[in-house]
Design an enzyme around this catalytic site. Structure first.
Site, PDB file in Angstrom:
ATOM      1  CG  PHE A   1       2.607   2.709   6.052  1.00 47.76           C
ATOM      2  CD1 PHE A   1       3.574   1.787   6.404  1.00 47.76           C
ATOM      3  CD2 PHE A   1       2.372   3.769   6.904  1.00 47.76           C
ATOM      4  CE1 PHE A   1       4.299   1.901   7.582  1.00 47.76           C
ATOM      5  CE2 PHE A   1       3.084   3.902   8.093  1.00 47.76           C
ATOM      6  CZ  PHE A   1       4.054   2.967   8.431  1.00 47.76           C
TER       7      PHE A   1
ATOM      8  N   GLY B   1       0.830  -1.204   0.000  1.00 46.40           N
ATOM      9  CA  GLY B   1       0.000   0.000   0.000  1.00 46.40           C
ATOM     10  C   GLY B   1       0.853   1.237   0.000  1.00 46.40           C
TER      11      GLY B   1
ATOM     12  CE  LYS C   1       0.384   0.062   8.553  1.00 45.89           C
ATOM     13  NZ  LYS C   1      -0.960   0.666   8.378  1.00 45.89           N
TER      14      LYS C   1
ATOM     15  CG  ASP D   1      -8.568   6.199   5.177  1.00 44.95           C
ATOM     16  OD1 ASP D   1      -9.349   6.409   4.218  1.00 44.95           O
ATOM     17  OD2 ASP D   1      -7.446   5.704   5.055  1.00 44.95           O
TER      18      ASP D   1
ATOM     19  CE  LYS E   1       7.963  -4.178  -1.505  1.00 42.48           C
ATOM     20  NZ  LYS E   1       9.194  -4.876  -1.985  1.00 42.48           N
TER      21      LYS E   1
END
Length: 870
Positions: A519, A517, A537, A639, A521
């Site tokens: 941000f 994403g 993350k 979000d 992997k």
């Protein structure tokens, strides 16, 4: 000779008292009292006996321990205690059955120049580990004394209770310096518990709050309990003397300090009920507890929109028995007071009517629930919040009623109840230290005072020099790309080293990637020797997100805990890395299982049936409701989307990704729609609240809008950016919503459930935020829909279900130059690009293709790549 005769008589009398106490299983042992003596408490008149008794004390008691006196203590048993440097064992012969074991500690103990925070006691009771390296001072929270209460069953044929006290190990300033310490205890109390009150002779099945449809089986032979809280709701402290006659000497604290937000008002009991001889309470709680409650007030309209919430700090990693005590003293007819009960945001009791369950007016009752409070790191002493919330529903009394509550920690599978001590803050209560230490302290203070004058001048000079130098370099520091990151509070959650993360992910093995994403992997990893699967993350250095989102995520998820919020296990902030470690979600995201019908990628995930989708929506709504309504200040997620709803191994929905979250205005203002936060617009394209987008005013109703978009996404199996909400709304208004529903759901949704689902989703996406429902209203609506769905399924009547495979030529709208696109097997219309007349943000298919298609199937954490999204 005369004195010897009197001593002999005293020994015989004490032996009889000891024998009688053992037979009746009520023991009061003051550790450290001289041999064969007694002491009477002036507060409650109870008589305590010495622990130096050959009937139950070990023969080497004088060799491995000594007694100490504390002049600062007010009453028995705290005036005298026993300090030990080796194991001591008390063997008590007791009648079988459930027992309370209460341990008494005076926190500011002084012995042999050992500071209060340096005492450490471990205790085994038969096969149960009750304490491990326990320090009374660190656990006292400033109280003058503490009482720790446990209970378990002495089995038939077991008879003996072996209490093995051991001195523990302490850290002397650093984890690398571990020293043996002295153990310490003031008093031991053994009290019988009525059989069946908490534990009985058969395995108990309780309501499992984590899964209300299933029961929790409690094996009384393998379980010990520790009292975490016992509260008299709406009343004052009830001390041991006011427990039921011949009762268990339990203390009930007042609940006022645990109420979150508005405390409401205390209600005194009905005079007629107080004077009556019937209903004098039960063994479960004294009458004085059942006679009190806490009211929300007389304003029924405001009460219907609010709740009363209590918050408790508990040890993670254990199951808890939550017992709620009720007694209806106002309503006289069934249905006059109806309540929903939530534990940690989980609905455990729906449409609860005390009068109906208790069987009449003024009849005491209680209800038990077991809830798991997950934890990942038993080596830290951090606690987490456990919430209890009562919501009034319509009736004559739009108000809640709760008389008392108990929260009992259950031993784990290793028969353990022990947890680490809170950290030492560097200060002891020196009033309890001996004269020598006080003299040394006085000398040190004199030296400090003399040195402070000189040191102060030097410090001031250094400060002025540093300030001058900082001003010269301010511009350079401000523009530097290597500006230091804001410091993290390491007590919020577990901190991992980069080496630990590399081991957990096999040095970031590409084969372990489970998502990508904005941000960075996401890797699947294993920690704690492979015992726990996690999602790791890792921030990409080119990410559009950065330090602020990283810090926000840690701050939010470390202080929030709920069944429907993803759990943050820890983080890594080392060598420029920013890594977050979460609980692993085997089933990925909600979006993974919607299987969009026009997606260019091949989706191999299981297609969710309607009832499963409905439960996921309900769980997600409960998580958002918790954020909006169960905290002193509401939290706006900002979000909400299908890729931020994660699914665990039981398909339980968990809201994730708090990097954009904001703390909103006080909940009492936002509830009436007047509070907002002015902020830069951030969020995900397709889910953005148009009013927030246009004005920059963020409220919790922005989350409601995004959630409404997600509801239609779930219903239609279409990506949010292609839903074309004006046309979806038109289909609902014209009564042809069935024409755009995911055809794989045919024969699964009842007509009434579809109508209600469309209604609440349409309300959520209203352009005017004041017309949108609260998340609490959404939760209630989804709960009602789930009830409708389950009722229809139980009847087995296929005619109640909607067939979505029927083709329809009906169109959902078409104005202002809108063109038509294929929408499954039916025809609806899509606007080209821009902002429509309703203020909804709509993008062309071309504009969103790249952003949408880069969110791969199986992605557990996702970010929108479009610059406008974040």
């Amino acid at each position: 000779m005369h004195n010897c005769f009197k001593l002999l008589i005293l020994v015989i009398v004490l032996s009889c008292i000891t024998s009688d106490a053992l037979n009746n299983t009520r023991l009061l042992i003051n550790c450290g009292l001289p041999v064969s003596t007694q002491s009477q408490s002036h507060s409650d008149g109870r008589v305590w006996q010495s622990d130096d008794d050959p009937v139950f004390a070990s023969s080497n008691l004088d060799i491995v321990s000594t007694n100490v006196s504390e002049d600062a203590a007010d009453d028995v048993p705290f005036k005298v205690g026993r300090v030990f440097w080796s194991d001591i064992t008390y063997t008590l012969t007791l009648t079988p059955g459930p027992k309370f074991i209460r341990l008494y500690f005076f926190p500011n103990v002084s012995y042999n120049n050992t500071l209060p925070h340096q005492f450490s006691t471990s205790l085994f009771a038969n096969s149960f580990a009750l304490l491990h390296n326990f320090n009374p001072f660190l656990n006292s929270q400033g109280k003058p004394f503490i009482i720790v209460e446990f209970q378990f069953i002495i089995q038939n044929g077991e008879n003996n209770l072996n209490l093995i006290f051991s001195p523990g190990i302490i850290n002397n300033g650093s984890p690398d310096t571990r020293l043996s310490s002295y153990g310490y205890v003031n008093g031991i109390e053994i009290e019988s518990v009525p059989d069946g009150l908490y534990l009985n002779d058969s395995n108990l099945i309780y309501t499992d709050a984590n899964d209300p449809e299933m029961g929790y089986t409690l094996d009384k032979d393998l379980t010990a309990l520790q009292t975490a809280y016992r509260l008299n709701v709406g009343g004052d402290i009830v001390d041991e003397r006011d427990d039921n006659p011949g009762g268990m000497k339990r203390k009930w604290d007042a609940d006022e300090d645990y109420v979150v937000g508005e405390r409401g008002i205390k209600l005194e009991p009905d005079p007629k009920w107080v004077s009556s001889k019937n209903n004098s309470g039960t063994n479960a709680a004294p009458k004085i507890v059942y006679g009190t409650t806490r009211s929300m007030g007389d304003d029924s309209y405001l009460n219907w929109k609010r709740n009363l919430t209590w918050m408790f700090q508990v040890d993670p990693g254990f199951y808890y028995l939550v017992r709620l005590h009720f007694c209806e003293l106002s309503a006289t007819k069934v249905g006059e007071r109806v309540t929903n009960l939530y534990i940690d945001g989980i609905l455990v009791e729906q449409y609860f009517d005390i009068l109906l369950d208790a069987g009449g007016f003024g009849i005491p009752m209680y209800k038990d629930y077991v809830i798991n409070v997950p934890g990942h790191n038993p080596t830290t002493a951090s606690k987490v919040a456990l919430f209890l919330a009562l919501y009034p529903l319509s009736g004559v009394f739009v108000d809640i009623s709760l008389s008392g509550l108990e929260i009992l920690k259950l031993s784990d599978t290793a028969r353990n109840l022990a947890v680490p001590n809170p950290p030492y803050n560097g200060t002891d209560d020196t009033t309890s230290l001996n004269t020598t230490r006080r003299a040394k302290s006085s000398i040190r203070k004199t030296i400090i005072i003399i040195g402070s004058g000189i040191g102060g001048l030097l410090l001031l000079s250094v400060f002025l020099f540093a300030l001058f130098r900082r001003r010269l370099q301010y511009k350079k520091l401000f523009t530097s790309a290597n500006m230091s990151r804001p410091s993290l509070q390491t007590d919020l959650c577990r901190r991992f080293s980069l080496t630990q993360i590399r081991v957990a992910t096999r040095d970031f093995d590409q084969n372990l990637i489970i998502g990508k994403g904005g941000f960075g992997k996401v890797y699947k990893g294993c920690i704690d020797g492979g015992a726990t699967n996690v999602a790791v993350k890792r921030l990409n250095s080119t990410s559009k997100q950065g330090e602020q989102e990283f810090l926000t995520e840690i701050e939010m998820l470390s202080r929030l805990r709920h069944r429907h919020l993803v759990s943050l296990i820890g983080y890594c902030d080392e060598k420029g890395e920013m890594i977050l470690i979460y609980e692993y979600m085997p089933h990925g995201t909600l979006r993974d299982h919607l299987n969009y019908r026009d997606a260019k990628e091949t989706c191999k995930n299981e297609v969710l049936p309607w009832k499963q989708r409905l439960k996921i929506c309900l769980g997600s709504a409960r998580g958002l409701e918790y954020l909006h309504g169960a905290n002193k200040q509401l939290i706006i997620h900002r979000d909400v989307k299908s890729t931020n709803i994660l699914l665990d191994d039981k398909w339980t929905a968990k809201v994730s990704d708090f990097g954009l979250s904001k703390v909103g205005p006080a909940s009492d203002t936002s509830d009436i729609g007047v509070g907002h936060v002015s902020t830069i617009v951030k969020g995900s394209f397709g889910y953005l609240d148009p009013e927030y987008y246009q004005r920059g005013q963020l409220t919790e109703k922005s989350d409601v809008y995004s959630f409404g978009v997600m509801l239609f996404e779930v219903l239609c199996a279409r990506p949010a950016v292609e839903l074309n909400l004006p046309n979806v709304r038109a289909c609902y208004t014209k009564g042809i919503l069935y024409t755009i529903v995911d055809p794989t759901l045919t024969g699964q949704i009842t007509h009434e459930c579809l109508s209600k689902f469309g209604e609440i989703a349409e309300l959520c996406i209203r352009a005017n935020r004041d017309e949108r429902p609260s998340m609490r209203d959404v939760v209630l609506s989804l709960e009602f829909m789930l009830t409708l769905q389950q009722t229809a399924e139980n009847t087995g009547d296929i005619s109640l279900m909607v067939d979505f495979t029927i083709r329809s030529n009906a169109t959902c709208g078409g104005e202002n130059g809108a063109s038509t696109i294929s929408f499954g097997e039916n025809v609806c219309e899509s606007r080209a690009v821009g902002v429509d007349t309703q203020g909804s943000i709509v993008a062309s298919n071309t504009a969103v293709t790249n952003s949408y298609m880069e969110v791969k199937s199986g992605s557990v954490f996702s970010e929108i790549f479009d610059l406008r999204a974040r």
